[in-house]
Design a protein around this motif. Structure first.
Motif, PDB file in Angstrom:
ATOM      1  N   GLU A  24     105.253  -0.807  76.252  1.00  0.00           N
ATOM      2  CA  GLU A  24     105.409  -1.864  75.248  1.00  0.00           C
ATOM      3  C   GLU A  24     104.142  -2.709  75.176  1.00  0.00           C
ATOM      4  O   GLU A  24     104.140  -3.902  75.523  1.00  0.00           O
ATOM      5  CB  GLU A  24     106.621  -2.749  75.576  1.00  0.00           C
ATOM      6  N   PRO A  25     103.034  -2.119  74.781  1.00  0.00           N
ATOM      7  CA  PRO A  25     101.758  -2.855  74.765  1.00  0.00           C
ATOM      8  C   PRO A  25     101.769  -4.028  73.812  1.00  0.00           C
ATOM      9  O   PRO A  25     102.279  -3.932  72.693  1.00  0.00           O
ATOM     10  CB  PRO A  25     100.760  -1.790  74.329  1.00  0.00           C
ATOM     11  N   VAL A  26     101.227  -5.163  74.258  1.00  0.00           N
ATOM     12  CA  VAL A  26     101.067  -6.352  73.430  1.00  0.00           C
ATOM     13  C   VAL A  26      99.616  -6.809  73.555  1.00  0.00           C
ATOM     14  O   VAL A  26      98.977  -6.633  74.601  1.00  0.00           O
ATOM     15  CB  VAL A  26     102.028  -7.484  73.868  1.00  0.00           C
ATOM     16  N   THR A  27      99.081  -7.415  72.506  1.00  0.00           N
ATOM     17  CA  THR A  27      97.684  -7.833  72.476  1.00  0.00           C
ATOM     18  C   THR A  27      97.594  -9.342  72.425  1.00  0.00           C
ATOM     19  O   THR A  27      98.281 -10.002  71.622  1.00  0.00           O
ATOM     20  CB  THR A  27      96.959  -7.221  71.271  1.00  0.00           C
ATOM     21  N   THR A  28      96.781  -9.921  73.286  1.00  0.00           N
ATOM     22  CA  THR A  28      96.570 -11.369  73.325  1.00  0.00           C
ATOM     23  C   THR A  28      95.613 -11.774  72.214  1.00  0.00           C
ATOM     24  O   THR A  28      94.911 -10.925  71.642  1.00  0.00           O
ATOM     25  CB  THR A  28      96.004 -11.787  74.696  1.00  0.00           C
ATOM     26  N   ARG A  61     101.277 -21.579  74.683  1.00  0.00           N
ATOM     27  CA  ARG A  61     101.491 -20.193  75.064  1.00  0.00           C
ATOM     28  C   ARG A  61     101.663 -19.337  73.801  1.00  0.00           C
ATOM     29  O   ARG A  61     102.512 -19.611  72.956  1.00  0.00           O
ATOM     30  CB  ARG A  61     102.720 -20.078  75.955  1.00  0.00           C
ATOM     31  N   PRO A  62     100.839 -18.277  73.682  1.00  0.00           N
ATOM     32  CA  PRO A  62     100.901 -17.459  72.465  1.00  0.00           C
ATOM     33  C   PRO A  62     102.213 -16.677  72.373  1.00  0.00           C
ATOM     34  O   PRO A  62     102.810 -16.301  73.383  1.00  0.00           O
ATOM     35  CB  PRO A  62      99.709 -16.513  72.613  1.00  0.00           C
ATOM     36  N   MET A  63     102.590 -16.444  71.147  1.00  0.00           N
ATOM     37  CA  MET A  63     103.725 -15.558  70.899  1.00  0.00           C
ATOM     38  C   MET A  63     103.202 -14.131  70.853  1.00  0.00           C
ATOM     39  O   MET A  63     102.291 -13.803  70.086  1.00  0.00           O
ATOM     40  CB  MET A  63     104.405 -15.921  69.563  1.00  0.00           C
ATOM     41  N   LEU A  64     103.752 -13.252  71.682  1.00  0.00           N
ATOM     42  CA  LEU A  64     103.272 -11.869  71.788  1.00  0.00           C
ATOM     43  C   LEU A  64     104.211 -10.939  71.047  1.00  0.00           C
ATOM     44  O   LEU A  64     105.435 -11.053  71.144  1.00  0.00           O
ATOM     45  CB  LEU A  64     103.166 -11.464  73.265  1.00  0.00           C
ATOM     46  N   ARG A  65     103.614 -10.033  70.291  1.00  0.00           N
ATOM     47  CA  ARG A  65     104.396  -9.032  69.576  1.00  0.00           C
ATOM     48  C   ARG A  65     103.926  -7.645  69.981  1.00  0.00           C
ATOM     49  O   ARG A  65     102.775  -7.431  70.339  1.00  0.00           O
ATOM     50  CB  ARG A  65     104.276  -9.218  68.067  1.00  0.00           C
ATOM     51  N   ARG A  66     104.844  -6.710  69.879  1.00  0.00           N
ATOM     52  CA  ARG A  66     104.559  -5.336  70.278  1.00  0.00           C
ATOM     53  C   ARG A  66     103.497  -4.730  69.358  1.00  0.00           C
ATOM     54  O   ARG A  66     103.552  -4.839  68.147  1.00  0.00           O
ATOM     55  CB  ARG A  66     105.836  -4.507  70.221  1.00  0.00           C
ATOM     56  N   ASN A  67     102.481  -4.084  69.994  1.00  0.00           N
ATOM     57  CA  ASN A  67     101.438  -3.392  69.254  1.00  0.00           C
ATOM     58  C   ASN A  67     101.941  -1.985  68.947  1.00  0.00           C
ATOM     59  O   ASN A  67     101.811  -1.067  69.754  1.00  0.00           O
ATOM     60  CB  ASN A  67     100.137  -3.352  70.076  1.00  0.00           C
ATOM     61  N   ASN A  68     102.550  -1.817  67.768  1.00  0.00           N
ATOM     62  CA  ASN A  68     103.212  -0.556  67.438  1.00  0.00           C
ATOM     63  C   ASN A  68     102.238   0.617  67.347  1.00  0.00           C
ATOM     64  O   ASN A  68     102.557   1.730  67.757  1.00  0.00           O
ATOM     65  CB  ASN A  68     103.978  -0.706  66.122  1.00  0.00           C
TER      66      ASN A  68
END
Length: 571
Positions: A24-28, A61-68
């Motif tokens: 479930e990769p997420v990008t900052t 704190r950033p909101m993180l979303r899945r890097n599809n």
């Protein structure tokens, strides 16, 4: 259109926190990508929200979303037919294929396990593994090849597989430990550390093999030397037996000849005595007959016959007396006995002296220890040394419990003493050295330091060379300059090129008459060796130029040093 193919190393898609392929990769906001669970767990433990990779801070704190897109790439990468990595996985390293693993669910006689579950933390045989294969409940459980001691491979704090090695703490940890106690440490995957340790083991195996081969050669050489020694000892015994048997035979022959000589002399003298005895017996018979005639004549009345016969008998008795016995048995045998006793004493003296010499030479050979090579071997002969204040020159100063001598250029007041060096800037140690002795000295300064060995009889007064170390038959010295060495003995100089050392080791073998000077660093470096005969007792001494100093480093017979021997900067 043909589909383009790009080969990318799987390591590019590993999470820098757990070091595994991202889930479930997420990008900052800074552009770095992590597993969602890893980055959230990282920020949950921090009051400041920053990127674990570049340390950029974020507020709030950033909101993180899945890097599809990246998740799809990773999924395709997992399903692709790329060549397997040459590195074994952590689970493969834990595998126990060479040993049977027992099923944890079997009661009584346990069957062989075929799989281990990282979720259940247990191993199962074919029968007890069926629920994992058939039930939807166990679909998310992680099954791996069965291996022993499963609990030991799991982090007791996070219940995750130990698959990261912390080189800072030298400990195997899990991915979540990176976010806790091991944050910021030097970490690698277990696979990388395993490969590194494998290489080290291979190198160690080669070194051990090399050492084994060298030891085997040394053992073979030792056995050959022992066999040669045994053969030499047997030959010596046989030669000894042969020599002494010949000596005994020679002495026995001499004894026999002496006995025969005595018996021959005895026989000759006895024959002469018997011949003389026969003459005496014959003369006795004649004298008895004449005596009887005189007795008969004394009773006759024929005066004329009496007068004539008596005159003849009287004249014969007075003029004819040949009795002379030349037979003396004592002097000849007394002289012979004295000669034999003298020969006996001489033989005993010769045997005793020669045997003492032979025994001494043999004992010296047996008791002679091998020449030391390493510093540890030299330290076995270390001697406790202190400087004698009664010998120190007026321009030298002692310090540090009389183990350091310094020349500061000033004149110091000392009481007069017959042992003091009055002209040359020298000092002797209080203790003498004998047999096998070793000591170390640290030297410093631009005008040189002399390390000397001398007999006690060296002169102390005046500026003559007889009182200076190395300029007489009684002493020798090694002069240590910043860029060279110089050796003096009996007023003869030898220049010695070589790397200057701050610490000098001196080894004396009095019995062999050898003196060694070593530069002491990580190993013993021979500077100079000399062979000389001095008159014992022998004393270490030092000559110190202006602005220079010498410091005795060994102050105990056990080999203790006044300061640790540094591996670097020793020269």
């Amino acid at each position: 259109m043909a589909e383009a193919s790009i080969s990318i190393d799987q390591d590019h898609f590993n999470c820098s926190i757990c070091l595994q392929l991202m889930k479930e990769p997420v990008t900052t906001p800074c552009g770095h990508t992590f597993c969602m669970i890893c980055i959230n767990g990282f920020w949950d433990k921090e009051n400041v929200f920053n990127c674990p990779q570049c340390r950029e801070n974020f507020r709030p704190r950033p909101m993180l979303r899945r890097n599809n897109i990246l998740a799809e790439v990773i999924k395709n990468l997992q399903e692709s037919t790329l060549q397997p990595s040459p590195l074994p996985t952590c689970l493969e390293l834990c595998s126990s294929e060479d040993q049977d693993v027992e099923c944890d669910s079997c009661v009584g006689k346990k069957k062989k396990a075929v799989k281990s579950c990282l979720t259940c933390l247990a191993s199962f045989c074919d029968v007890h593994l069926k629920p994992h294969n058939e039930s939807e409940i166990f679909k998310k459980h992680k099954l791996v090849s069965a291996f022993r001691n499963l609990q030991e491979k799991i982090c007791p704090q996070h219940d995750k597989l130990l698959e990261v090695f912390c080189r800072t703490d030298k400990k195997v940890i899990c991915s979540l430990c990176l976010l806790d106690k091991h944050k910021g440490h030097n970490t690698v995957s277990v696979q990388e550390e395993w490969m590194e340790k494998k290489k080290q083991c291979e190198n160690l195996q080669m070194k051990y093999q090399d050492r084994v081969e060298r030891r085997e050669k040394a053992l073979q050489l030792l056995n050959e030397l022992m066999e040669t020694f045994r053969h030499c000892a047997q030959t010596a015994v046989e030669d000894n037996e042969k020599a002494f048997k010949e000596l005994i035979r020679s002495i026995e022959k001499t004894r026999s000849d002496a006995t025969e000589l005595v018996r021959t002399h005895e026989k000759s003298e006895m024959e002469r005595g018997e011949e003389l005895g026969k003459k005496l017996e014959k003369e006795i018979g004649e004298l008895k007959k004449k005596k009887a005639d005189l007795e008969q004549l004394s009773h006759t009345r024929d005066y004329v016959s009496l007068v004539q016969t008596s005159q003849a008998l009287c004249a014969d008795l007075e003029n004819n007396d040949p009795l002379k016995i030349a037979f003396n048995p004592h002097p000849a045998f007394e002289n012979f006995k004295t000669s034999v006793l003298q020969l006996k004493i001489q033989l005993e003296n010769v045997c005793t002296q020669e045997w003492m010499k032979m025994s001494k030479d043999l004992n010296d050979l047996i008791n002679s220890a091998p020449q030391p090579e390493t510093r540890e071997e030299f330290l076995k002969y270390a001697r406790e040394l202190t400087l004698d204040p009664n010998t120190v020159n007026y321009y030298l100063q002692l310090s540090e419990c009389k183990t350091k001598v310094n020349n500061d250029g000033g004149h110091h007041s000392y009481t007069d003493h017959p042992q003091r060096f009055t002209s040359w800037q020298q000092v002797l140690c209080y203790q003498n050295v004998s047999l096998r002795s070793y000591w170390e000295v640290e030297v410093g300064g631009d005008n040189g330091v002399s390390i000397a060995v001398t007999s006690k009889g060296i002169k102390r007064k005046g500026s003559q060379m007889e009182s200076r170390f190395g300029h007489n038959i009684e002493s020798c010295r090694l002069v240590c300059y910043p860029m060279k060495y110089s050796f003096w003995h009996n007023d003869k100089q030898i220049d010695i090129p070589g790397t200057p050392y701050k610490r000098i080791g001196v080894y004396l073998d009095e019995k062999a008459g050898t003196l060694f000077f070593y530069g002491v660093s990580n190993r013993m470096n021979l500077i100079h060796k000399t062979t000389a005969k001095f008159t014992p007792p022998l004393y270490p001494g030092f000559g110190v130029g202006t602005g220079s100093h010498a410091n005795i480093c060994l102050y105990a017979a056990s080999g203790a040093t006044s300061e640790p021997l540094k591996k670097k900067g020793m020269k």
